[in-house]
Every structure is written in structure tokens, then in C-alpha cells.
Design a protein around this motif. Sequence first.
Motif, PDB file in Angstrom:
ATOM      1  N   HIS A  34       9.460 -24.759 -51.949  1.00  0.00           N
ATOM      2  CA  HIS A  34      10.288 -24.585 -50.765  1.00  0.00           C
ATOM      3  C   HIS A  34      10.155 -25.813 -49.872  1.00  0.00           C
ATOM      4  O   HIS A  34       9.151 -26.531 -49.931  1.00  0.00           O
ATOM      5  CB  HIS A  34       9.840 -23.319 -50.015  1.00  0.00           C
ATOM      6  N   TYR A  36      10.672 -27.564 -45.858  1.00  0.00           N
ATOM      7  CA  TYR A  36      10.682 -27.309 -44.421  1.00  0.00           C
ATOM      8  C   TYR A  36      10.942 -28.615 -43.671  1.00  0.00           C
ATOM      9  O   TYR A  36      10.587 -29.699 -44.145  1.00  0.00           O
ATOM     10  CB  TYR A  36       9.337 -26.741 -43.939  1.00  0.00           C
ATOM     11  N   GLN A  38      10.112 -30.298 -39.913  1.00  0.00           N
ATOM     12  CA  GLN A  38       9.339 -30.148 -38.693  1.00  0.00           C
ATOM     13  C   GLN A  38       9.664 -31.288 -37.730  1.00  0.00           C
ATOM     14  O   GLN A  38       9.354 -32.451 -38.010  1.00  0.00           O
ATOM     15  CB  GLN A  38       7.836 -30.116 -38.961  1.00  0.00           C
ATOM     16  N   GLN A  42       7.384 -29.059 -32.686  1.00  0.00           N
ATOM     17  CA  GLN A  42       7.990 -27.791 -33.068  1.00  0.00           C
ATOM     18  C   GLN A  42       7.307 -27.243 -34.315  1.00  0.00           C
ATOM     19  O   GLN A  42       6.640 -27.974 -35.053  1.00  0.00           O
ATOM     20  CB  GLN A  42       9.487 -27.965 -33.347  1.00  0.00           C
ATOM     21  N   SER A  43       7.485 -25.965 -34.543  1.00  0.00           N
ATOM     22  CA  SER A  43       6.973 -25.375 -35.768  1.00  0.00           C
ATOM     23  C   SER A  43       7.926 -25.711 -36.917  1.00  0.00           C
ATOM     24  O   SER A  43       9.105 -26.014 -36.693  1.00  0.00           O
ATOM     25  CB  SER A  43       6.826 -23.861 -35.612  1.00  0.00           C
ATOM     26  N   PRO A  44       7.427 -25.695 -38.138  1.00  0.00           N
ATOM     27  CA  PRO A  44       8.294 -25.978 -39.295  1.00  0.00           C
ATOM     28  C   PRO A  44       9.429 -24.966 -39.404  1.00  0.00           C
ATOM     29  O   PRO A  44       9.277 -23.793 -39.070  1.00  0.00           O
ATOM     30  CB  PRO A  44       7.332 -25.863 -40.483  1.00  0.00           C
ATOM     31  N   PRO A  46      12.334 -23.510 -42.152  1.00  0.00           N
ATOM     32  CA  PRO A  46      12.702 -23.522 -43.574  1.00  0.00           C
ATOM     33  C   PRO A  46      14.090 -24.087 -43.804  1.00  0.00           C
ATOM     34  O   PRO A  46      15.023 -23.786 -43.063  1.00  0.00           O
ATOM     35  CB  PRO A  46      12.622 -22.044 -43.970  1.00  0.00           C
ATOM     36  N   TYR A  87       8.388 -31.275 -45.386  1.00  0.00           N
ATOM     37  CA  TYR A  87       7.280 -30.821 -46.214  1.00  0.00           C
ATOM     38  C   TYR A  87       7.789 -29.948 -47.350  1.00  0.00           C
ATOM     39  O   TYR A  87       8.690 -29.124 -47.151  1.00  0.00           O
ATOM     40  CB  TYR A  87       6.298 -29.966 -45.399  1.00  0.00           C
ATOM     41  N   HIS A  89       6.350 -27.018 -50.176  1.00  0.00           N
ATOM     42  CA  HIS A  89       5.323 -25.966 -50.169  1.00  0.00           C
ATOM     43  C   HIS A  89       5.503 -25.138 -51.429  1.00  0.00           C
ATOM     44  O   HIS A  89       6.629 -24.852 -51.837  1.00  0.00           O
ATOM     45  CB  HIS A  89       5.490 -25.109 -48.910  1.00  0.00           C
ATOM     46  N   PHE A  98       0.773 -27.370 -49.433  1.00  0.00           N
ATOM     47  CA  PHE A  98       1.888 -28.147 -48.912  1.00  0.00           C
ATOM     48  C   PHE A  98       1.760 -29.597 -49.386  1.00  0.00           C
ATOM     49  O   PHE A  98       0.640 -30.092 -49.607  1.00  0.00           O
ATOM     50  CB  PHE A  98       1.878 -28.152 -47.382  1.00  0.00           C
ATOM     51  N   GLN A 100       2.112 -33.665 -48.457  1.00  0.00           N
ATOM     52  CA  GLN A 100       1.556 -34.385 -47.306  1.00  0.00           C
ATOM     53  C   GLN A 100       2.619 -34.704 -46.250  1.00  0.00           C
ATOM     54  O   GLN A 100       2.267 -35.123 -45.143  1.00  0.00           O
ATOM     55  CB  GLN A 100       0.864 -35.680 -47.762  1.00  0.00           C
TER      56      GLN A 100
ATOM     57  N   LEU B  47       0.034 -29.745 -43.039  1.00  0.00           N
ATOM     58  CA  LEU B  47      -0.139 -28.301 -42.934  1.00  0.00           C
ATOM     59  C   LEU B  47      -1.168 -27.789 -43.933  1.00  0.00           C
ATOM     60  O   LEU B  47      -1.195 -28.224 -45.092  1.00  0.00           O
ATOM     61  CB  LEU B  47       1.208 -27.612 -43.198  1.00  0.00           C
ATOM     62  N   TYR B  96      -0.682 -21.763 -36.531  1.00  0.00           N
ATOM     63  CA  TYR B  96       0.574 -21.031 -36.602  1.00  0.00           C
ATOM     64  C   TYR B  96       0.349 -19.695 -37.312  1.00  0.00           C
ATOM     65  O   TYR B  96      -0.372 -19.641 -38.321  1.00  0.00           O
ATOM     66  CB  TYR B  96       1.608 -21.794 -37.425  1.00  0.00           C
ATOM     67  N   HIS B 105       9.124 -18.133 -49.473  1.00  0.00           N
ATOM     68  CA  HIS B 105       8.828 -19.115 -48.444  1.00  0.00           C
ATOM     69  C   HIS B 105       8.353 -18.429 -47.173  1.00  0.00           C
ATOM     70  O   HIS B 105       8.380 -17.201 -47.052  1.00  0.00           O
ATOM     71  CB  HIS B 105      10.079 -19.941 -48.148  1.00  0.00           C
ATOM     72  N   PHE B 106       7.890 -19.244 -46.236  1.00  0.00           N
ATOM     73  CA  PHE B 106       7.572 -18.769 -44.898  1.00  0.00           C
ATOM     74  C   PHE B 106       8.885 -18.777 -44.112  1.00  0.00           C
ATOM     75  O   PHE B 106       9.368 -19.832 -43.722  1.00  0.00           O
ATOM     76  CB  PHE B 106       6.547 -19.670 -44.232  1.00  0.00           C
ATOM     77  N   TRP B 109       8.148 -18.399 -38.268  1.00  0.00           N
ATOM     78  CA  TRP B 109       6.926 -19.018 -37.760  1.00  0.00           C
ATOM     79  C   TRP B 109       6.790 -18.745 -36.262  1.00  0.00           C
ATOM     80  O   TRP B 109       7.788 -18.688 -35.538  1.00  0.00           O
ATOM     81  CB  TRP B 109       6.983 -20.527 -37.942  1.00  0.00           C
ATOM     82  N   GLY B 110       5.556 -18.646 -35.798  1.00  0.00           N
ATOM     83  CA  GLY B 110       5.323 -18.669 -34.367  1.00  0.00           C
ATOM     84  C   GLY B 110       5.472 -20.085 -33.848  1.00  0.00           C
ATOM     85  O   GLY B 110       5.637 -21.034 -34.629  1.00  0.00           O
ATOM     86  N   GLN B 111       5.397 -20.241 -32.551  1.00  0.00           N
ATOM     87  CA  GLN B 111       5.548 -21.568 -31.952  1.00  0.00           C
ATOM     88  C   GLN B 111       4.293 -22.413 -32.112  1.00  0.00           C
ATOM     89  O   GLN B 111       4.346 -23.632 -31.952  1.00  0.00           O
ATOM     90  CB  GLN B 111       5.885 -21.441 -30.467  1.00  0.00           C
TER      91      GLN B 111
END
Lengths: 107, 119
Positions: A34, A36, A38, A42-44, A46, A87, A89, A98, A100, B47, B96, B105-106, B109-111
Motif C-alpha cells: 500500500h 501513503y 505524508q 500531517q499524518s499519512p 492512504p 511511503y 507499507h 514501511f 524509508q 514510520l 499515531y 491498509h491503514f 489515522w489520528g493526527q
Amino acid sequence: EVVLTQSPDFQSVTPKEKITITCRASQSIGSRLHWYQQKSDQSPKPLIKYASQSVSGVPSRFSGSGSGTDFTLTIDGLETDDAAIYYCHQSGSLPRTFGQGTRVEIK
Amino acid sequence: QVQLQESGPGLVKPSETLSLTCTVSGDSVSSGSYYWSWIRQPPGKGLEWIGYIYYSGSTKYNPSLESRVTISLDTSKNQFSLRLTSVTAADTAVYYCAREVAFYHFDSWGQGTLVTVSS
């Protein structure tokens, strides 16, 4: 543990270009790979699931392909908003791992 | 739409225990389709998956952290939690919580919350 190796680590591109990021797994993971995006602080988010399946709400310029050990993420027609770290995963085995990351800079 | 929110102390002393909670809204942690996960990211780095818990209470952890990690579930509060013992500066990271669609997949996600280990 499945090691994911992305290439390149960094890419500087101009808008409207097409880029390809690769992710190589140390052992076969089928299609359980998968992608992502980022952005800074911020959070990743999808982008692509299960190697090539689109995630709802993601622009169609993002696409994925591959299976087994070799996978690619393609962004066709880069926009300035695509500046981010990407990224890969894998969910084929434990522990989840994940790549790098690949930083994409827009000139 | 599911939302996840991390909470907990932003500063932990070396050798002490890091404790974080993830509050889930828009879905139930008792749902059987998901693994409720913790992932961390040291400043400027990539990550790292910490582990997950299933609605049954079954857990899986990263072997690199397994001796120090516990993930638990509180269905009455619709929360899941992370405990990491004997922390060092190497545990400084943004933590996270995330929802894994089982073997996929994820998807949420939280912040993220920054935890700094320092005296």
C-alpha cells in the motif's frame, strides 16, 4: 521481517511531469502493498491499497502496480500540491513494515 | 466517517512509562473487521509499526519493542491504549493511532501526538 526498499530517496520535479517511485520487498508479499502520502506536519494519507486499487477521494493521477516483490507508484501530471513524502507499507506478514520514504519536491 | 484522536502526556522522563490513549468515534473498537494499531515516527525519520489489538483482545507487537509494549482495549469508552515501559530518548517520536483494515491498509489515522523523552 519484510524489508521494503524505496527508490529514489529524493526526486525534484516540475509540474505536469510523470514520476515513478519503486518499492522492492525482501520477500514475496503478493499484492499486500500500500502507498501513503505524508505532507509536512500531517499524518499519512492512504493513496493506493492492495498494490493497484484506488482509495476513494484520491485523484486519478495516482496509480499503482506490481505484485510479489516489485511495486511502483506513478503520479502522472504532478501538481504543486503533490509535494510530500511517499511511503510504501506491507501487510503481508508481521511485523508490518514501511519503506524509508521518497521525498518529492516540486520545482 | 471514523475519527481517531490520540491523547496523553507530551513529556516523559527516561526510564518511566509512556501511556497514550486513542479515542475512536464513528466506529466501534468492537468491530471485527479492523486491527486497532499504533505507529510512531521519530522526528525527521520514517514510520515504525508498534503493534495492534483486535476486538477480541488479541494483540501482535513489533519484536523490536515487544518486551516493553502493551496495547489494550476499553470497549466501554471506545478507546484503545498504548503503554511503553523503560523509555529512552530513542522513544521520542510522534505517535499515531490508526485503523488497519485487516490485512489491508491503514485507512484512518489520528493526527498524531509528539512524545518527548527527557529529564
